[in-house]
Write a protein that holds these residues in place. Structure first.
Motif, PDB file in Angstrom:
ATOM      1  N   PHE A   1     -94.527  43.450  38.012  1.00  0.00           N
ATOM      2  CA  PHE A   1     -93.746  42.261  38.796  1.00  0.00           C
ATOM      3  C   PHE A   1     -94.074  41.240  38.622  1.00  0.00           C
ATOM      4  O   PHE A   1     -95.611  40.926  37.585  1.00  0.00           O
TER       5      PHE A   1
ATOM      6  N   GLU B   1    -103.822  35.280  46.126  1.00  0.00           N
ATOM      7  CA  GLU B   1    -102.515  35.563  45.985  1.00  0.00           C
ATOM      8  C   GLU B   1    -103.010  36.706  45.280  1.00  0.00           C
ATOM      9  O   GLU B   1    -102.519  38.655  44.975  1.00  0.00           O
TER      10      GLU B   1
ATOM     11  N   LYS C   1     -96.697  29.803  39.655  1.00  0.00           N
ATOM     12  CA  LYS C   1     -96.192  29.001  41.121  1.00  0.00           C
ATOM     13  C   LYS C   1     -97.745  29.930  42.000  1.00  0.00           C
ATOM     14  O   LYS C   1     -98.066  29.363  42.941  1.00  0.00           O
ATOM     15  N   LEU C   2     -97.135  31.322  41.427  1.00  0.00           N
ATOM     16  CA  LEU C   2     -98.799  31.980  42.857  1.00  0.00           C
ATOM     17  C   LEU C   2    -100.059  31.551  41.933  1.00  0.00           C
ATOM     18  O   LEU C   2    -100.663  31.238  41.520  1.00  0.00           O
ATOM     19  N   ARG C   3    -101.292  31.837  43.506  1.00  0.00           N
ATOM     20  CA  ARG C   3    -102.239  31.390  43.925  1.00  0.00           C
ATOM     21  C   ARG C   3    -103.179  32.331  42.900  1.00  0.00           C
ATOM     22  O   ARG C   3    -102.943  33.524  43.695  1.00  0.00           O
TER      23      ARG C   3
ATOM     24  N   GLY D   1     -88.065  38.974  46.728  1.00  0.00           N
ATOM     25  CA  GLY D   1     -88.300  37.422  47.093  1.00  0.00           C
ATOM     26  C   GLY D   1     -89.723  37.265  47.618  1.00  0.00           C
ATOM     27  O   GLY D   1     -90.204  35.583  48.499  1.00  0.00           O
ATOM     28  N   THR D   2     -90.256  37.883  47.793  1.00  0.00           N
ATOM     29  CA  THR D   2     -91.765  37.895  48.611  1.00  0.00           C
ATOM     30  C   THR D   2     -92.843  39.172  47.286  1.00  0.00           C
ATOM     31  O   THR D   2     -92.069  40.006  47.644  1.00  0.00           O
ATOM     32  N   PHE D   3     -94.133  38.396  47.672  1.00  0.00           N
ATOM     33  CA  PHE D   3     -94.595  39.158  46.993  1.00  0.00           C
ATOM     34  C   PHE D   3     -95.057  40.357  47.108  1.00  0.00           C
ATOM     35  O   PHE D   3     -95.210  41.848  46.476  1.00  0.00           O
TER      36      PHE D   3
ATOM     37  N   LEU E   1     -98.919  34.910  56.130  1.00  0.00           N
ATOM     38  CA  LEU E   1     -97.273  34.836  55.367  1.00  0.00           C
ATOM     39  C   LEU E   1     -96.597  34.760  53.988  1.00  0.00           C
ATOM     40  O   LEU E   1     -96.172  33.390  54.081  1.00  0.00           O
TER      41      LEU E   1
ATOM     42  N   TYR F   1     -86.346  43.336  43.068  1.00  0.00           N
ATOM     43  CA  TYR F   1     -86.379  42.154  44.083  1.00  0.00           C
ATOM     44  C   TYR F   1     -85.747  40.961  45.142  1.00  0.00           C
ATOM     45  O   TYR F   1     -85.408  40.757  45.349  1.00  0.00           O
TER      46      TYR F   1
ATOM     47  N   GLY G   1     -89.680  36.790  39.292  1.00  0.00           N
ATOM     48  CA  GLY G   1     -89.965  35.551  39.686  1.00  0.00           C
ATOM     49  C   GLY G   1     -89.415  34.233  39.349  1.00  0.00           C
ATOM     50  O   GLY G   1     -88.975  34.051  37.599  1.00  0.00           O
TER      51      GLY G   1
ATOM     52  N   TYR H   1     -94.536  36.681  38.121  1.00  0.00           N
ATOM     53  CA  TYR H   1     -94.481  35.441  38.080  1.00  0.00           C
ATOM     54  C   TYR H   1     -94.847  34.790  36.877  1.00  0.00           C
ATOM     55  O   TYR H   1     -95.750  33.990  37.292  1.00  0.00           O
TER      56      TYR H   1
ATOM     57  N   SER I   1     -90.083  32.414  53.754  1.00  0.00           N
ATOM     58  CA  SER I   1     -88.471  31.547  53.459  1.00  0.00           C
ATOM     59  C   SER I   1     -87.608  32.822  53.655  1.00  0.00           C
ATOM     60  O   SER I   1     -86.632  32.017  53.306  1.00  0.00           O
ATOM     61  N   ASN I   2     -88.061  34.410  53.163  1.00  0.00           N
ATOM     62  CA  ASN I   2     -87.170  35.481  53.871  1.00  0.00           C
ATOM     63  C   ASN I   2     -86.957  35.545  55.342  1.00  0.00           C
ATOM     64  O   ASN I   2     -86.804  36.589  55.489  1.00  0.00           O
TER      65      ASN I   2
HETATM   66  P1  AFP Z   1     -92.521  31.175  50.253  1.00  0.00           P
HETATM   67  O1  AFP Z   1     -94.092  31.243  50.603  1.00  0.00           O
HETATM   68  O2  AFP Z   1     -92.313  30.106  50.395  1.00  0.00           O
HETATM   69  O3  AFP Z   1     -91.233  32.188  51.115  1.00  0.00           O
HETATM   70  O4  AFP Z   1     -92.525  31.757  48.709  1.00  0.00           O
HETATM   71  C1  AFP Z   1     -92.561  32.916  48.844  1.00  0.00           C
HETATM   72  C2  AFP Z   1     -93.421  33.239  47.141  1.00  0.00           C
HETATM   73  O5  AFP Z   1     -94.750  32.536  47.261  1.00  0.00           O
HETATM   74  C3  AFP Z   1     -93.759  35.441  46.458  1.00  0.00           C
HETATM   75  O6  AFP Z   1     -93.950  35.770  47.561  1.00  0.00           O
HETATM   76  C4  AFP Z   1     -92.909  34.938  45.936  1.00  0.00           C
HETATM   77  O7  AFP Z   1     -92.524  36.235  44.832  1.00  0.00           O
HETATM   78  C5  AFP Z   1     -92.546  34.262  45.126  1.00  0.00           C
HETATM   79  O8  AFP Z   1     -92.277  32.796  46.158  1.00  0.00           O
HETATM   80  C6  AFP Z   1     -90.960  33.947  44.744  1.00  0.00           C
HETATM   81  O9  AFP Z   1     -90.660  32.649  44.129  1.00  0.00           O
HETATM   82  P2  AFP Z   1     -88.883  32.600  43.848  1.00  0.00           P
HETATM   83  O10 AFP Z   1     -88.445  32.006  44.492  1.00  0.00           O
HETATM   84  O11 AFP Z   1     -89.236  31.068  42.886  1.00  0.00           O
HETATM   85  O12 AFP Z   1     -88.519  33.526  42.917  1.00  0.00           O
END
Ligand code: AFP
Length: 298
Positions: free
Chosen positions: A225, A243, A237-239, A209-211, A96, A207, A181, A227, A100-101
């Motif tokens: 897009f 991802e 941040k992205l794995r 906030g979900t990849f 998922l 944007y 991001g 990050y 956080s959204n």
């Molecule tokens: P969550 O799964 O914690 O909501 O994070 C989403 C994510 O990994 C990815 O889907 C977004 O592109 C990225 O974080 C957004 O990160 P920022 O809030 O730092 O822009």
């Protein structure tokens, strides 16, 4: 055309079974999103707080994938160790993306990479990849190396089924949107300069906030897009495994390019399951241009 018929005609048997299992489970994930949004006290292997819906989605997909008999292992952003099986494919997943959204009702997603080797492995050993969007529609977008295809969930009596929406999706020639991001002040200089130039070219910021949601807009409208590499977090941040490599695979099949700033994301062999990397993905000319800007500032 229904998903099952399309898969029967166009996909290897194992990948067809895995895709059908994901399609069915994705409807249950979507059904449960409003009711399981609370935070748990646990964190995932990357140190991020888990929500009940993260764990629910993870367990549901693991069970559905294992039941196909086609997986050798399932590795997930939400689990420290892979679950073992006796099949041919290693599946890496973000069950998922963007959880956080949930409260703000932004799109969410799920990402799957079907690797032919043991994990961690390079994106070059992907035999297919798929992402689900949970937005105004539930869609499945996937490739098994012969184009990118999209299905949408529709009601069929009491049951949901998936109908063909598009075949052989390609990134549009004229790029329209971008989404990067992290905080602008933390971006490395070439990324800041590049984004300024995008606005001068009339491209719009989009944007969520979900990849998955942000990349999906790029695939529909053309653009980029990222990050990016951050000043204090050079790996972004992205794995890679869960991802960026699966999305890079789909993006390449759609005619695009994905880079970590100096090389194709599909050429990275991560040394751990959760290894992150910067990611710049979308329309090939834009990603190559940014890659050149990054390398000339080194
Ligand atoms: P969550 O799964 O914690 O909501 O994070 C989403 C994510 O990994 C990815 O889907 C977004 O592109 C990225 O974080 C957004 O990160 P920022 O809030 O730092 O822009």
């Amino acid at each position: 055309m229904k998903l099952e018929e399309f898969l029967r005609l166009n996909a290897p048997e194992d990948l067809a079974s895995l895709t059908s299992a994901i399609a069915e489970a994705s409807v249950s994930v979507w059904d449960n999103i409003p009711f399981k949004s609370g935070l748990l006290s646990e964190v995932n292997p990357s140190g991020e707080k888990q929500k009940a819906i993260d764990v629910f989605s993870n367990d549901l997909f693991v069970e559905a994938l294992a039941a196909t008999g086609c997986v050798r292992e399932v590795a997930s952003e939400e689990m420290a160790e892979p679950v073992e099986g006796k099949g041919a494919f290693s599946v890496a997943m973000d069950p998922l993306d963007g959880s956080s959204n949930v409260e703000s009702n932004n799109p969410l997603g799920s990402i799957f990479g079907f690797y032919s080797k043991r994990l961690p492995a390079s994106g070059r050993s992907l035999a297919g990849a798929l992402y689900v969007t949970y937005g105004s529609m539930i869609t499945l977008t996937f490739s098994f190396g012969k184009g990118v295809h999209r299905f949408v969930a529709t009601r069929d009596g009491a049951k949901m089924s998936f109908e063909l929406l598009s075949v052989n999706l390609k990134l549009p020639d004229k790029p329209e949107v971008y989404g990067f991001g992290g905080f602008r002040k933390d971006w490395i200089t070439p990324v800041r300069k590049f984004v300024d130039s995008l606005e001068e070219r009339g491209m719009r910021i989009r944007y969520c906030g979900t990849f998955v949601g942000d990349y999906n807009q790029v695939l529909c409208r053309g653009g980029i897009f990222a990050y990016p590499q951050l000043l204090k977090k050079p790996q972004g941040k992205l794995r890679v495994l869960y991802e960026t490599a699966p999305m890079a695979y789909i993006n390449e099949e759609a005619g695009g390019y994905a880079s970590d700033g100096s090389r194709d994301i599909l050429d990275i062999t991560p040394s751990t399951l959760s290894e992150p990397s910067p990611a710049y993905i979308g329309s090939a000319p834009l990603v190559h241009e940014l890659e050149r800007m990054i390398s000339s500032e080194k």
